[in-house]
Design an enzyme around this catalytic site. Structure first.
Site, mmCIF file in Angstrom:
data_model
loop_
_atom_site.group_PDB
_atom_site.id
_atom_site.type_symbol
_atom_site.label_atom_id
_atom_site.label_comp_id
_atom_site.label_asym_id
_atom_site.label_seq_id
_atom_site.Cartn_x
_atom_site.Cartn_y
_atom_site.Cartn_z
ATOM 1 N N ASN A 208 -10.072 6.856 -7.437
ATOM 2 C CA ASN A 208 -9.438 6.702 -6.129
ATOM 3 C C ASN A 208 -10.515 6.397 -5.086
ATOM 4 O O ASN A 208 -11.705 6.345 -5.414
ATOM 5 C CB ASN A 208 -8.616 7.948 -5.772
ATOM 6 C CG ASN A 208 -9.473 9.191 -5.709
ATOM 7 O OD1 ASN A 208 -10.378 9.293 -4.888
ATOM 8 N ND2 ASN A 208 -9.223 10.142 -6.602
ATOM 9 N N ASP A 276 -4.335 13.251 -10.210
ATOM 10 C CA ASP A 276 -3.246 14.116 -10.676
ATOM 11 C C ASP A 276 -2.943 13.886 -12.152
ATOM 12 O O ASP A 276 -2.417 14.758 -12.828
ATOM 13 C CB ASP A 276 -1.979 13.829 -9.858
ATOM 14 C CG ASP A 276 -2.125 14.312 -8.421
ATOM 15 O OD1 ASP A 276 -2.779 15.343 -8.228
ATOM 16 O OD2 ASP A 276 -1.616 13.643 -7.504
ATOM 17 N N ASP A 305 -4.148 21.631 -11.899
ATOM 18 C CA ASP A 305 -4.353 21.685 -10.450
ATOM 19 C C ASP A 305 -5.420 22.751 -10.179
ATOM 20 O O ASP A 305 -5.176 23.950 -10.343
ATOM 21 C CB ASP A 305 -3.039 22.018 -9.737
ATOM 22 C CG ASP A 305 -3.176 21.842 -8.226
ATOM 23 O OD1 ASP A 305 -4.171 22.350 -7.657
ATOM 24 O OD2 ASP A 305 -2.317 21.188 -7.622
ATOM 25 N N ILE A 306 -6.592 22.293 -9.789
ATOM 26 C CA ILE A 306 -7.742 23.199 -9.671
ATOM 27 C C ILE A 306 -7.516 24.186 -8.523
ATOM 28 O O ILE A 306 -7.722 25.397 -8.656
ATOM 29 C CB ILE A 306 -9.033 22.381 -9.448
ATOM 30 C CG1 ILE A 306 -9.195 21.362 -10.580
ATOM 31 C CG2 ILE A 306 -10.246 23.295 -9.373
ATOM 32 C CD1 ILE A 306 -10.195 20.272 -10.304
ATOM 33 N N PHE A 324 -7.315 20.795 0.804
ATOM 34 C CA PHE A 324 -7.125 19.632 1.657
ATOM 35 C C PHE A 324 -5.787 19.005 1.274
ATOM 36 O O PHE A 324 -5.310 19.219 0.158
ATOM 37 C CB PHE A 324 -8.259 18.619 1.462
ATOM 38 C CG PHE A 324 -9.463 18.902 2.324
ATOM 39 C CD1 PHE A 324 -10.219 20.047 2.119
ATOM 40 C CD2 PHE A 324 -9.837 18.037 3.336
ATOM 41 C CE1 PHE A 324 -11.323 20.327 2.908
ATOM 42 C CE2 PHE A 324 -10.944 18.305 4.142
ATOM 43 C CZ PHE A 324 -11.686 19.446 3.929
ATOM 44 N N LYS A 338 2.689 22.124 0.801
ATOM 45 C CA LYS A 338 1.596 22.147 -0.192
ATOM 46 C C LYS A 338 0.881 23.493 -0.154
ATOM 47 O O LYS A 338 0.531 24.051 -1.185
ATOM 48 C CB LYS A 338 0.622 21.016 0.134
ATOM 49 C CG LYS A 338 -0.129 20.486 -1.051
ATOM 50 C CD LYS A 338 -0.865 19.200 -0.705
ATOM 51 C CE LYS A 338 -0.065 17.972 -1.085
ATOM 52 N NZ LYS A 338 -0.777 16.715 -0.847
ATOM 53 N N LYS A 342 0.729 25.728 -3.478
ATOM 54 C CA LYS A 342 -0.545 25.930 -4.172
ATOM 55 C C LYS A 342 -1.107 27.331 -3.959
ATOM 56 O O LYS A 342 -2.035 27.729 -4.638
ATOM 57 C CB LYS A 342 -1.556 24.875 -3.729
ATOM 58 C CG LYS A 342 -1.063 23.450 -3.983
ATOM 59 C CD LYS A 342 -2.184 22.490 -4.206
ATOM 60 C CE LYS A 342 -1.649 21.082 -4.422
ATOM 61 N NZ LYS A 342 -2.600 20.233 -5.140
#
Ligand code: CTP
Length: 400
Positions: A208, A276, A305-306, A324, A338, A342
């Site tokens: 990315n 992802d 997902d860290i 972030f 989010k 998370k």
């Protein structure tokens, strides 16, 4: 900047030992004092006379010179310093440190010291990438040892890659940072940064546009407040800051493993733009066109997902977990969701829609979302965002 500070400088046996001479000059130029120690091998590369002339002090080389009945010299030597610096830190010295060996003066001082230790590794690229060295590096990071470099470049042995010792000026910056007094002095903070690369085959990958600029600026700002920073970075385009422990990874799964190895930390900030998805059917060999005109069918699997994994740890969760959120629309609503999903404490949301020039650019306009609601910050340089965020983190952690 180093007035009144004493550096115990351990010079290991490698070709980069000659750069230690310049480092001594730079430290003294800043008003610092240097107690030089050389391993037996170091004296093969640079003469003790050169080192002692530059340091203005005698070189210590032998364990038994210092071990008189009346005074335990090596203990005293290692404690009289404000900081212990190992430059160059050879693979052998790193292995001894990681294992706690003490069979010569340098390793004995490193085991006996109660001061912070900064290493500047220097070795052949294959030695650096060897799993044993990487294991030792991870162990040293967990033990609180700071690391500067190594850099990539041409090596004295004719090979090219990571393993060149950091330049003396970079080591000086790391020394200054290690001695800095600040609200986060000595506290461990973890930062992830950069993109991840997910392989399709040995030569192709999915990536990315993240440059790593915001995570890098943040790591530097936390370092400047005195934190001991572990910086886990994917293949970013901006170089990592000096004076932090750098762990380089490629994929999301490697990033998760590196993050878990680096914990515990008081705060963890997840600035990385993690892929992802990874290619589930990545090929072991380069994919070839088969002449049919059909494109290969890539299958994807979800990456761990860290941020969520660390946020939801029942044991050893950092006190403050900051994520972030890169969004292109309805930034505040998506970021608020989010944060809840998370399980992190704060979300730093930014609008990365193409018109903003934020992703890969030098400026950022962020909204901080925490339990108290949303706080909008005006658009500013990524360095300024980093300094303000680092100060907010220091305030949240409070004084010990
Ligand atoms: N993150 C992570 N591991 C992942 C994906 C994201 O640690 N596998 C972290 C990022 O470092 C960032 C936060 O999660 O701190 C949010 O990243 P973002 O890409 O905005 O969110 P996604 O999880 O991709 O959510 P969505 O696809 O819904 O935007």
């Amino acid at each position: 900047m180093l007035a009144g500070k004493r550096i115990l400088l351990i010079i290991g046996g490698g070709i980069a030992a000659y750069k230690a001479a310049e480092l001594i000059r730079l430290i003294r130029g800043q008003g610092g004092a240097v107690t030089p120690v050389m391993t037996g091998a170091a004296a093969e590369f640079v003469t003790p006379l050169t080192v002692s002339s530059l340091a203005g002090e005698a070189v210590h080389r032998d364990l038994f010179d210092l071990t008189h009945e009346a005074e335990i010299g090596h203990i005293q030597l290692s404690r009289a310093a404000d900081l212990v610096v190992v430059a160059p830190a050879t693979a052998d010295l790193m292995a001894k440190m990681a294992a706690g060996l003490a069979n010569d003066l340098a390793s004995t001082l490193l085991l006996a010291t109660d001061k912070r230790v900064l290493i500047a590794p220097a070795m052949n690229v294959r030695m650096w990438h060897h799993p044993a060295t990487q294991r030792n590096l991870a162990q040293l990071g967990a033990d609180g040892v700071l690391c500067v470099g190594p850099n990539a470049g041409d090596m004295a042995c004719g090979e090219h890659g990571l393993g060149r010792m950091a330049e003396p000026a970079e080591i000086l910056a790391a020394i200054t940072a290690a001695l800095a007094d600040g609200p986060l002095k000595g506290r461990h903070v973890l930062v992830t940064s950069g993109p991840t690369h997910e392989p399709i085959d040995p030569v192709r990958y999915i990536a990315n546009r993240s440059s790593g600029a915001q995570g890098t600026a943040l790591a530097a700002a936390l370092r400047d407040l005195g934190a001991r920073v572990t910086f886990v970075t994917g293949p970013a385009t901006v170089p990592p800051p000096a004076g932090v422990t750098v762990v380089r990874v490629e994929t999301a799964r490697e990033m998760l493993a590196a993050v878990e190895a680096a914990l515990p930390a008081e705060a963890a900030v997840f600035a990385a733009a993690v892929a992802d998805w990874r290619v589930a059917n990545a090929a072991g060999q380069k994919m070839k066109k088969d002449g049919s005109g059909r494109a290969p069918a890539l299958e994807f699997a979800e990456n761990p997902d860290i941020l969520a994994t660390v946020s939801k740890r029942s044991a050893g969760r950092p006190r403050l977990v900051v994520g972030f959120a890169a969004e292109t629309h309805e930034v505040e609503r998506h970021a608020t969701e989010k944060r809840a999903r998370k399980g992190c404490d704060w979300i730093v949301a930014n609008d990365v829609s193409p018109g903003t020039g934020i992703m890969g650019g030098t400026e950022n306009a962020v909204t901080i979302i925490d339990a108290g609601g949303a706080e909008h910050w005006e658009r500013m340089g990524k360095d300024a965002v980093a300094r303000r965020l680092a100060a907010r983190i220091a305030a949240a952690l409070g004084a010990d």
